[in-house]
Design an enzyme around this catalytic site. Structure first.
Site: not given
Length: 135
Positions: A98, A121, A101
Site C-alpha cells: 500500500c 495477486c 501505509c
C-alpha cells in the site's frame, strides 16, 4: 507515495489489525489460497487497504486467476500501490505494498490478461471492500 502517508508504531498496528491482518500486512506473510474472505467475491465496488482504507483496486479490473487469491490487472491509480523486488523462496517476483501505509498486500506477476498483462495477486487479509452503492 500517496498523500498523507500513515506511520504507526508496531504496537499501534498490533492494536488496530487482527492477528492475521497483522502478520500479512506488517510481517509480509501470505495466507493460504482459497481461504480468505474476499478470494471469490464478485460484487461491484472497490477494494481498499484493511490497514488504512486507501483505495487499491476496482472490481472492474478483477479477474479469476485460479490461484485462490483475488487478482486484478491494475491498481486503482498511479499511486495506489508501490512495487518492490522480492527474490525470496527461489523466485523473482514483485511485491506489492500500500502506497499510503506501506502494508504488504501481495505480489505482482507478468502473467495476467490484457490490457496490462499483469496479475496483482492480493492477500484477502489486507483488504476491505466498499460496494459501489456505498461509494
Amino acid at each position: 507515495m500517496a498523500n498523507d502517508p500513515i506511520r504507526r508504531s508496531d504496537e499501534e498496528w498490533r492494536g488496530q489489525l487482527s492477528p492475521e491482518q497483522y502478520t500479512v500486512c506488517r510481517c509480509c506473510t501470505t495466507e493460504s489460497p482459497f481461504s480468505g474472505r474476499w478470494w471469490n467475491h464478485k460484487q461491484a465496488g472497490q477494494c481498499r487497504c484493511a490497514a488504512c482504507g486507501y483505495p487499491l483496486s476496482d472490481s472492474a479490473d478483477k479477474f479469476d486467476s485460479g490461484t485462490g487469491w483475488p487478482s486484478c490487472t491494475r491498481p486503482a491509480g498511479d499511486v495506489a500501490v508501490s512495487e518492490h523486488a522480492d527474490d525470496n523462496h527461489g523466485t523473482h517476483r514483485g511485491e506489492v505494498w500500500c502506497a499510503r501505509c506501506e502494508s504488504h498486500l501481495g505480489h505482482l506477476f507478468p502473467d495476467g490478461p490484457a490490457p496490462t498483462g499483469l496479475r496483482y495477486c492480493i492477500d484477502t487479509a489486507t483488504l476491505d471492500f466498499q460496494a459501489d452503492a456505498a461509494r
